[in-house]
Design a protein around this motif. Structure first.
Motif, PDB file in Angstrom:
ATOM      1  N   UNK A   1       0.850  -1.185   0.000  1.00 35.39           N
ATOM      2  CA  UNK A   1       0.000   0.000   0.000  1.00 35.39           C
ATOM      3  C   UNK A   1       0.893   1.244   0.000  1.00 35.39           C
ATOM      4  N   UNK A   2       0.700   2.098  -1.010  1.00 37.70           N
ATOM      5  CA  UNK A   2       1.534   3.296  -1.141  1.00 37.70           C
ATOM      6  C   UNK A   2       0.968   4.498  -0.393  1.00 37.70           C
ATOM      7  N   UNK A   3      -0.316   4.481  -0.053  1.00 43.80           N
ATOM      8  CA  UNK A   3      -0.927   5.566   0.718  1.00 43.80           C
ATOM      9  C   UNK A   3      -1.482   4.984   2.020  1.00 43.80           C
ATOM     10  N   UNK A   4      -0.630   4.813   3.031  1.00 48.09           N
ATOM     11  CA  UNK A   4      -1.078   4.159   4.265  1.00 48.09           C
ATOM     12  C   UNK A   4      -2.102   4.957   5.063  1.00 48.09           C
ATOM     13  N   UNK A   5      -2.310   6.228   4.740  1.00 49.47           N
ATOM     14  CA  UNK A   5      -3.293   7.018   5.485  1.00 49.47           C
ATOM     15  C   UNK A   5      -4.720   6.759   5.018  1.00 49.47           C
ATOM     16  N   UNK A   6      -4.867   6.024   3.925  1.00 45.43           N
ATOM     17  CA  UNK A   6      -6.198   5.790   3.362  1.00 45.43           C
ATOM     18  C   UNK A   6      -6.271   4.365   2.784  1.00 45.43           C
ATOM     19  N   UNK A   7      -6.289   3.375   3.657  1.00 39.95           N
ATOM     20  CA  UNK A   7      -6.278   1.972   3.232  1.00 39.95           C
ATOM     21  C   UNK A   7      -7.711   1.442   3.250  1.00 39.95           C
ATOM     22  N   UNK A   8      -8.172   1.055   2.082  1.00 45.74           N
ATOM     23  CA  UNK A   8      -9.529   0.520   1.948  1.00 45.74           C
ATOM     24  C   UNK A   8      -9.511  -0.980   2.228  1.00 45.74           C
TER      25      UNK A   8
END
Length: 133
Positions: free
Chosen positions: A44-51
């Motif tokens: 995951x490259x955007x750990x602040x927004x993990x779906x």
């Protein structure tokens, strides 16, 4: 007349006894766990927004479902600890989590346990691992 009274009494009693709470544990469900997001091994490259998106399908119906997300080697740190009792055929779990407080490279475990019967004597489990960058 006396026999008619007994007939009606026993007939009514029979209906009363058989119309009680329906017991589902005689049915065993065929359960399938689908990990939609993330997938096994994802980075995951955007750990602040993990779906997190999981679908649990059961035929004829679901029973108890538990979903847990935790970092590797720390199963007590439950980021998601979701539990539901449902009799729906399809249960879709959707949640967005912020994992940015964890260091880059952290591995996470996403585990699902679904009961195949009402008493949860038979279970189906599934799990994936993913990491953040």
């Amino acid at each position: 007349m006396k026999y008619r009274f007994y007939f009606i009494l026993f007939f009514s009693l029979g209906i009363f006894v058989t119309s009680g709470c329906e017991k589902h544990d005689e049915e065993v469900s065929d359960v399938q766990i689908l990990f939609m997001q993330p997938v096994q091994g994802a980075v995951i490259t955007n750990p602040s927004n993990v779906q997190i998106r999981i679908i649990v399908e059961a035929e004829p119906e679901n029973h108890e479902i538990e979903i847990v997300l935790h970092p590797h080697n720390d199963s007590n740190n439950k980021i998601i600890d979701w539990d539901a009792h449902t009799h729906d055929e399809v249960v879709e779990f959707n949640q967005t989590v912020d994992l940015s407080s964890f260091p880059s490279g952290t591995i996470f475990h996403l585990d699902v346990e679904a009961c195949r019967d009402e008493d949860c004597e038979q279970k189906v489990t599934g799990g994936i691992e993913f990491s953040i960058q």
